[in-house]
Design an enzyme around this catalytic site. Structure first.
Site, PDB file in Angstrom:
ATOM      1  N   HIS A  38      25.549 -51.353 -28.104  1.00 19.18           N
ATOM      2  CA  HIS A  38      24.700 -50.921 -29.230  1.00 19.18           C
ATOM      3  C   HIS A  38      24.769 -51.978 -30.334  1.00 19.18           C
ATOM      4  O   HIS A  38      24.374 -53.106 -30.117  1.00 19.18           O
ATOM      5  CB  HIS A  38      25.163 -49.533 -29.686  1.00 19.18           C
ATOM      6  CG  HIS A  38      24.259 -48.818 -30.643  1.00 19.18           C
ATOM      7  ND1 HIS A  38      22.995 -49.207 -30.946  1.00 19.18           N
ATOM      8  CD2 HIS A  38      24.466 -47.676 -31.356  1.00 19.18           C
ATOM      9  CE1 HIS A  38      22.453 -48.358 -31.802  1.00 19.18           C
ATOM     10  NE2 HIS A  38      23.325 -47.421 -32.080  1.00 19.18           N
TER      11      HIS A  38
ATOM     12  N   HIS B 282      16.520 -52.807 -23.156  1.00 20.67           N
ATOM     13  CA  HIS B 282      16.464 -51.715 -24.144  1.00 20.67           C
ATOM     14  C   HIS B 282      16.081 -50.424 -23.444  1.00 20.67           C
ATOM     15  O   HIS B 282      15.281 -50.435 -22.503  1.00 20.67           O
ATOM     16  CB  HIS B 282      15.423 -52.031 -25.230  1.00 20.67           C
ATOM     17  CG  HIS B 282      15.631 -51.257 -26.481  1.00 20.67           C
ATOM     18  ND1 HIS B 282      15.160 -49.978 -26.631  1.00 20.67           N
ATOM     19  CD2 HIS B 282      16.289 -51.569 -27.618  1.00 20.67           C
ATOM     20  CE1 HIS B 282      15.511 -49.538 -27.834  1.00 20.67           C
ATOM     21  NE2 HIS B 282      16.200 -50.472 -28.452  1.00 20.67           N
TER      22      HIS B 282
ATOM     23  N   ASP C 253      19.138 -57.661 -31.173  1.00 20.04           N
ATOM     24  CA  ASP C 253      20.437 -58.333 -31.318  1.00 20.04           C
ATOM     25  C   ASP C 253      20.443 -59.753 -30.787  1.00 20.04           C
ATOM     26  O   ASP C 253      21.431 -60.476 -30.959  1.00 20.04           O
ATOM     27  CB  ASP C 253      21.513 -57.512 -30.594  1.00 20.04           C
ATOM     28  CG  ASP C 253      21.750 -56.184 -31.287  1.00 20.04           C
ATOM     29  OD1 ASP C 253      21.548 -55.134 -30.667  1.00 20.04           O
ATOM     30  OD2 ASP C 253      22.092 -56.208 -32.487  1.00 20.04           O
TER      31      ASP C 253
HETATM   32  C1  SDX Z   1      20.541 -51.767 -29.751  1.00 21.39           C
HETATM   33  O1  SDX Z   1      18.562 -47.352 -28.703  1.00 21.39           O
HETATM   34  C2  SDX Z   1      18.236 -48.179 -29.658  1.00 21.39           C
HETATM   35  O2  SDX Z   1      17.207 -48.083 -30.298  1.00 21.39           O
HETATM   36  C3  SDX Z   1      19.259 -49.273 -29.926  1.00 21.39           C
HETATM   37  C4  SDX Z   1      18.870 -50.321 -30.943  1.00 21.39           C
HETATM   38  C5  SDX Z   1      18.717 -49.753 -32.328  1.00 21.39           C
HETATM   39  O3  SDX Z   1      17.977 -50.368 -33.136  1.00 21.39           O
HETATM   40  O4  SDX Z   1      19.418 -48.749 -32.647  1.00 21.39           O
HETATM   41  O5  SDX Z   1      17.647 -50.922 -30.554  1.00 21.39           O
HETATM   42  C6  SDX Z   1      19.927 -51.415 -31.052  1.00 21.39           C
HETATM   43  O6  SDX Z   1      21.528 -51.205 -29.380  1.00 21.39           O
HETATM   44  C7  SDX Z   1      19.847 -52.793 -28.884  1.00 21.39           C
HETATM   45  C8  SDX Z   1      20.542 -52.977 -27.507  1.00 21.39           C
HETATM   46  C9  SDX Z   1      21.748 -53.892 -27.710  1.00 21.39           C
HETATM   47  N1  SDX Z   1      22.546 -53.972 -26.471  1.00 21.39           N
HETATM   48  C10 SDX Z   1      22.553 -55.032 -25.681  1.00 21.39           C
HETATM   49  O7  SDX Z   1      21.860 -56.031 -25.864  1.00 21.39           O
HETATM   50  C11 SDX Z   1      23.530 -54.955 -24.502  1.00 21.39           C
HETATM   51  C12 SDX Z   1      22.842 -55.439 -23.228  1.00 21.39           C
HETATM   52  N2  SDX Z   1      21.778 -54.500 -22.875  1.00 21.39           N
HETATM   53  C13 SDX Z   1      22.129 -53.460 -21.974  1.00 21.39           C
HETATM   54  O8  SDX Z   1      23.436 -53.109 -21.754  1.00 21.39           O
HETATM   55  C14 SDX Z   1      21.058 -52.403 -21.744  1.00 21.39           C
HETATM   56  O9  SDX Z   1      19.853 -53.042 -21.605  1.00 21.39           O
HETATM   57  C15 SDX Z   1      20.938 -51.306 -22.775  1.00 21.39           C
HETATM   58  C16 SDX Z   1      22.234 -50.670 -23.051  1.00 21.39           C
HETATM   59  C17 SDX Z   1      20.369 -51.852 -24.044  1.00 21.39           C
HETATM   60  C18 SDX Z   1      19.965 -50.266 -22.220  1.00 21.39           C
HETATM   61  O10 SDX Z   1      20.554 -49.742 -21.113  1.00 21.39           O
HETATM   62  P1  SDX Z   1      19.841 -48.606 -20.195  1.00 21.39           P
HETATM   63  O11 SDX Z   1      18.554 -48.180 -20.775  1.00 21.39           O
HETATM   64  O12 SDX Z   1      20.862 -47.578 -19.908  1.00 21.39           O
HETATM   65  O13 SDX Z   1      19.462 -49.412 -18.924  1.00 21.39           O
HETATM   66  P2  SDX Z   1      20.413 -49.582 -17.678  1.00 21.39           P
HETATM   67  O14 SDX Z   1      21.793 -49.987 -18.119  1.00 21.39           O
HETATM   68  O15 SDX Z   1      20.277 -48.372 -16.827  1.00 21.39           O
HETATM   69  O16 SDX Z   1      19.756 -50.860 -16.947  1.00 21.39           O
HETATM   70  C19 SDX Z   1      18.630 -50.694 -16.111  1.00 21.39           C
HETATM   71  C20 SDX Z   1      18.742 -51.860 -15.127  1.00 21.39           C
HETATM   72  C21 SDX Z   1      20.107 -51.940 -14.434  1.00 21.39           C
HETATM   73  O17 SDX Z   1      19.915 -52.620 -13.202  1.00 21.39           O
HETATM   74  P3  SDX Z   1      19.777 -51.734 -11.827  1.00 21.39           P
HETATM   75  O18 SDX Z   1      20.927 -50.723 -11.823  1.00 21.39           O
HETATM   76  O19 SDX Z   1      18.419 -51.059 -11.942  1.00 21.39           O
HETATM   77  O20 SDX Z   1      19.870 -52.734 -10.718  1.00 21.39           O
HETATM   78  O21 SDX Z   1      18.617 -53.105 -15.856  1.00 21.39           O
HETATM   79  C22 SDX Z   1      19.847 -53.827 -15.753  1.00 21.39           C
HETATM   80  C23 SDX Z   1      20.920 -52.834 -15.311  1.00 21.39           C
HETATM   81  O22 SDX Z   1      21.956 -53.516 -14.598  1.00 21.39           O
HETATM   82  N3  SDX Z   1      20.110 -54.350 -17.076  1.00 21.39           N
HETATM   83  C24 SDX Z   1      20.592 -55.556 -17.337  1.00 21.39           C
HETATM   84  C25 SDX Z   1      20.647 -55.641 -18.740  1.00 21.39           C
HETATM   85  N4  SDX Z   1      20.219 -54.503 -19.280  1.00 21.39           N
HETATM   86  C26 SDX Z   1      19.895 -53.699 -18.252  1.00 21.39           C
HETATM   87  N5  SDX Z   1      20.966 -56.576 -16.509  1.00 21.39           N
HETATM   88  C27 SDX Z   1      21.425 -57.690 -17.129  1.00 21.39           C
HETATM   89  N6  SDX Z   1      21.510 -57.839 -18.483  1.00 21.39           N
HETATM   90  C28 SDX Z   1      21.134 -56.846 -19.302  1.00 21.39           C
HETATM   91  N7  SDX Z   1      21.206 -57.011 -20.626  1.00 21.39           N
END
Ligand code: SDX
Length: 428
Positions: free
Chosen positions: A268, A307, A363
């Site tokens: 997050h 996201h 971010d």
């Molecule tokens: C913020 O919710 C909000 O609005 C948050 C925010 C706000 O303003 O409050 O926007 C701020 O928190 C932005 C996000 C910051 N976090 C990151 O950058 C961390 C990296 N991103 C991820 O961990 C992920 O994308 C999330 C946590 C942001 C979202 O996760 P989800 O929606 O639960 O998606 P998921 O983990 O189920 O991923 C779906 C697929 C998976 O692959 P498969 O299982 O389908 O094979 O996408 C892949 C994940 O492995 N994936 C990624 C990835 N993000 C998702 N693979 C590599 N790198 C990534 N960053």
């Protein structure tokens, strides 16, 4: 003729039910009537991590994840970033309308004159280890503020809520700056009421022996825009924590401490710090390919990518990327930007990320700006918290006023042991 209802047939009983559809949702409570027998509790919905569940109605922030749209009270984020100040945006989020000049002056005066914190808080911060993570300090100090304002418990009184919201918006930069100065072993720089909200924050961070600190106007403006971009984002993890904890009718300082704790997580608000650590680990453009392959294998995550809601470019990331170059023109280019831009290009052309609709989020570039301002990585999530405070409070205030809301208490699907009798220790 089409009706706003959903007709479902329970194939276990053959019975059919007609459920009202409102705002594109059905009420989960309407499922309870679907039973297989009189002693059946009735159907529930099961939605781990609330992937497809609306927890509230809200009029504050609108996001269209497919089209990359973000609006605060109907105003597009790029217009607010270009034309508004952070306090103007905070007022909009809290009260629903852009302020008149008189209203903005009154709001600004109130915030400016609540920036001080009790000296006990400064002593409390001094008790942290020198290398305590600033977010850990923030979680502790925001919660501690609740002990200085017992009147904050009167959450059903609108005027009391307004005073506490003013205090929290005003004091977050002070707590953040105190945590930073503690980390650096520097005496605190007290608030300067002659400066803007963001200018005063820079003053409390960087003032040394000069009689009066003068903020760099380019940095002051960039910081104000960054706070605007972080101000709210509907029902994200930390806002859900704010609403959930606040639903017990605890004071807003304690609820905000819970929101800070949620934001601290690397998935997050901690992601802006994690992005810079990732770019440092990659080290150079030539290493990007191998790092992306590791991400595709699931060994690492591309921090700052992806996201839950945006399946398009995060509109905030677009503004931040442009802002980064403006700051670099003033303070010098952050060499990590070349790795970030190259990483973005490679990822956006790679099927793994394209298929999963993984784009840069808020971010991805923000930490590069903070770093160029001379701030250490571990304070980046604290800056996110400063920006998000008006959003947390607006959402909390809306929850308190929402007659449909009660204490948040989800159900569960129990899959544990069935009833069994105690076994004496001697028999085990
Ligand atoms: C913020 O919710 C909000 O609005 C948050 C925010 C706000 O303003 O409050 O926007 C701020 O928190 C932005 C996000 C910051 N976090 C990151 O950058 C961390 C990296 N991103 C991820 O961990 C992920 O994308 C999330 C946590 C942001 C979202 O996760 P989800 O929606 O639960 O998606 P998921 O983990 O189920 O991923 C779906 C697929 C998976 O692959 P498969 O299982 O389908 O094979 O996408 C892949 C994940 O492995 N994936 C990624 C990835 N993000 C998702 N693979 C590599 N790198 C990534 N960053």
């Amino acid at each position: 003729m089409a009706k706003d209802t959903l007709t479902v047939t329970d194939n276990r009983t053959g019975r059919t039910y007609e459920l009202p559809v409102e705002h594109g949702t059905i009420r989960a409570a309407d499922l309870r009537q679907i039973k297989v027998g009189e002693d059946d509790f009735g159907l529930m919905s099961y939605d781990p991590a609330f992937m497809n569940t609306a927890s509230t109605k809200s009029a504050i922030t609108y996001i269209d994840g497919d089209r990359g749209i973000l609006e605060y009270r109907g105003y597009p984020i790029d217009q607010l970033a270009e034309h508004a100040t952070f306090l103007e945006t905070a007022y909009l989020l809290l009260f629903g309308e852009l302020p008149t000049r008189a209203a903005l002056d009154e709001f600004t005066h109130a915030i400016t004159h609540h920036t001080m914190v009790h000296e006990n808080i400064r002593e409390f911060i001094d008790a942290f280890r020198y290398d305590a993570h600033p977010m850990g300090i923030l979680v502790g100090t925001v919660g501690a503020l609740s002990t200085f304002y017992p009147d904050a418990k009167e959450v059903d009184d609108a005027e009391t809520r307004k005073l506490q919201m003013t205090r929290l918006i005003a004091k977050m930069p002070t707590l953040a700056a105190y945590a930073y100065r503690h980390r650096r072993g520097l005496p605190n720089a007290y608030p300067d009421n002659d400066l803007s909200y963001s200018g005063n924050f820079l003053n409390m961070l960087f003032k040394m022996t000069e009689v009066k600190y003068t903020p760099n106007p380019v940095i002051e403006k960039a910081l104000d825009v960054l706070f605007i971009l972080h101000a709210d984002h509907e029902q994200n993890c930390s806002t859900s924590a704010m609403r959930g904890v606040g639903s017990s009718r605890v004071d807003p300082f304690s609820a905000t401490a819970a929101a800070c704790a949620a934001l601290y997580g690397p998935l997050h608000g901690g992601a802006n710090e994690a992005v810079v650590r990732m770019l440092n680990e990659i080290g150079s453009v030539k290493n990007i390919g191998s790092y992306v392959e590791r991400a595709k294998k699931g060994e690492v995550r591309l921090m700052g990518f992806g996201h839950r809601v945006y399946k398009n470019y995060d509109p905030r990331a677009k503004v931040i990327k442009k802002l980064a170059y403006q700051v670099f023109d003033e303070v010098g280019k952050n060499p990590l930007i070349d790795i970030a831009v190259a990483l973005e290009k490679i990822a956006l052309e790679d099927e793994y990320f394209v298929q999963r609709k993984l784009y840069p989020n808020v971010d991805f570039y923000s930490g590069l700006i903070y770093q160029s301002m001379g701030l250490p990585m571990d304070i980046f999530p604290v800056l996110f918290a400063i920006g998000r405070t008006p959003g947390w409070l607006a959402q909390w205030d809306e929850m308190i006023n929402d007659r449909e809301q009660k204490i948040a208490r989800p159900r569960q699907v129990y899959l544990g042991s069935s009833r069994r009798d105690y076994v004496p220790l001697s028999d085990r």
